[in-house]
Design a protein around this motif. Structure first.
Motif, mmCIF file in Angstrom:
data_model
loop_
_atom_site.group_PDB
_atom_site.id
_atom_site.type_symbol
_atom_site.label_atom_id
_atom_site.label_comp_id
_atom_site.label_asym_id
_atom_site.label_seq_id
_atom_site.Cartn_x
_atom_site.Cartn_y
_atom_site.Cartn_z
ATOM 1 N N HIS A 15 0.834 -1.194 0.000
ATOM 2 C CA HIS A 15 0.000 0.000 0.000
ATOM 3 C C HIS A 15 0.876 1.253 0.000
ATOM 4 O O HIS A 15 1.784 1.390 0.818
ATOM 5 N N GLY A 16 0.618 2.138 -0.957
ATOM 6 C CA GLY A 16 1.408 3.357 -1.060
ATOM 7 C C GLY A 16 2.699 3.195 -1.837
ATOM 8 O O GLY A 16 3.507 4.130 -1.882
ATOM 9 N N CYS A 17 2.917 2.032 -2.451
ATOM 10 C CA CYS A 17 4.142 1.814 -3.216
ATOM 11 C C CYS A 17 4.282 2.856 -4.317
ATOM 12 O O CYS A 17 3.363 3.082 -5.107
ATOM 13 N N CYS A 18 5.439 3.492 -4.366
ATOM 14 C CA CYS A 18 5.742 4.427 -5.451
ATOM 15 C C CYS A 18 7.259 4.528 -5.593
ATOM 16 O O CYS A 18 7.987 4.439 -4.606
ATOM 17 N N PHE A 19 7.716 4.693 -6.804
ATOM 18 C CA PHE A 19 9.145 4.849 -7.058
ATOM 19 C C PHE A 19 9.324 5.478 -8.430
ATOM 20 O O PHE A 19 8.378 5.578 -9.220
ATOM 21 N N GLU A 20 10.521 5.915 -8.700
ATOM 22 C CA GLU A 20 10.825 6.424 -10.022
ATOM 23 C C GLU A 20 12.144 5.864 -10.507
ATOM 24 O O GLU A 20 13.018 5.492 -9.719
ATOM 25 N N VAL A 26 6.293 5.715 -11.161
ATOM 26 C CA VAL A 26 5.466 4.538 -10.889
ATOM 27 C C VAL A 26 4.803 4.704 -9.530
ATOM 28 O O VAL A 26 5.470 5.033 -8.544
ATOM 29 N N GLN A 27 3.490 4.478 -9.462
ATOM 30 C CA GLN A 27 2.807 4.564 -8.182
ATOM 31 C C GLN A 27 1.549 3.706 -8.188
ATOM 32 O O GLN A 27 1.028 3.337 -9.235
ATOM 33 N N GLU A 28 1.089 3.413 -6.983
ATOM 34 C CA GLU A 28 -0.139 2.655 -6.808
ATOM 35 C C GLU A 28 -1.303 3.422 -7.411
ATOM 36 O O GLU A 28 -1.386 4.640 -7.292
ATOM 37 N N PHE A 29 -2.207 2.685 -8.044
ATOM 38 C CA PHE A 29 -3.370 3.333 -8.660
ATOM 39 C C PHE A 29 -4.256 3.973 -7.613
ATOM 40 O O PHE A 29 -4.604 3.351 -6.628
#
Length: 232
Positions: A15-20, A26-29
């Protein structure tokens, strides 16, 4: 679509995964991408924008390796239902990968809905679908089953490897800043999909299929599994 997650259900560790990466965000919808927001006047309309964007990605060629009930073509309505089915599962996380470079022209500031929608569709590079599986004998560790889809427009440009590498890096960082919860990442690939197998091997995954002919007369599985151990 469920607006809230039942508090009695186990929480997703993604939950809340995001990275670049060098070329991707890239992030959670949710959806909350600013370039999609410019085409929507409400949260509900923003989901409609996302549905159009996803439908543009899920072509027959892109969905060909998927299970039959997920294969294309997709209308916006079908894409919306597909997203709802995924994100309503508490142990499934849907991530969107968008290009840092695409869709950053004058249309982002024009306020024109058609232009903003086209910009959003042009910017989507791919999707990550991550399923969390409890590790037997562990009270908190999970294996992550990883799947990804890449827009045809971005094939052959190294984006698949970049996307997988970024996800693996996020998982390693998560383990380093929290309890060591992600035991391994597992990727399933059709045996005929040489390019996807190469992507996983390049990012440290190892095949866990025997590769030997069946001795009981059964057909060889159509899918080959690859495994990346994060916790020994």
């Amino acid at each position: 679509m469920a607006d809230t997650v039942d508090s009695s259900l186990p929480a997703s560790i993604l939950h809340g995964c995001c990275f670049e990466t060098d070329r991707l965000l890239v992030q959670e919808f949710k959806p909350t991408f600013a370039r999609w927001h410019s085409a929507a006047e409400s949260k509900e309309h923003e989901f409609d924008v996302a549905s159009v964007v996803v439908a543009s990605l899920l072509t027959e060629e892109v969905t060909k390796p998927l299970p039959p009930h997920w294969q294309g073509p997709y209308s916006p309505d079908r894409a919306r239902q597909w997203m709802c089915d995924l994100i309503d599962e508490p142990m499934t996380t849907l991530l969107f990968a968008v290009s840092k470079e695409r869709g950053t022209g004058d249309t982002e500031r024009s306020g024109d809905e058609d232009d903003a929608l086209k910009m959003a569709s042009d910017s989507i590079v791919g999707l990550v679908i991550a399923f969390e599986l409890a590790v037997e004998g562990s009270g908190f560790q999970k294996d992550i089953r990883l799947g990804y889809l890449l827009s045809e427009r971005f094939w052959g440009q190294g984006f698949a490897s970049e996307l997988v590498r970024g996800f693996v890096s996020w998982c390693r960082q998560f383990n380093g800043t929290d309890t060591r919860q992600i035991a391994s990442i597992i990727g399933g690939v059709a045996r005929t999909n040489v390019a996807s197998k190469r992507v996983l091997v390049k990012n440290g995954f190892q095949s866990i299929s025997s590769g030997s002919p069946s001795t009981d007369g059964e057909d060889e599985p159509e899918e080959e599994e690859f495994h990346l151990q994060l916790i020994g």
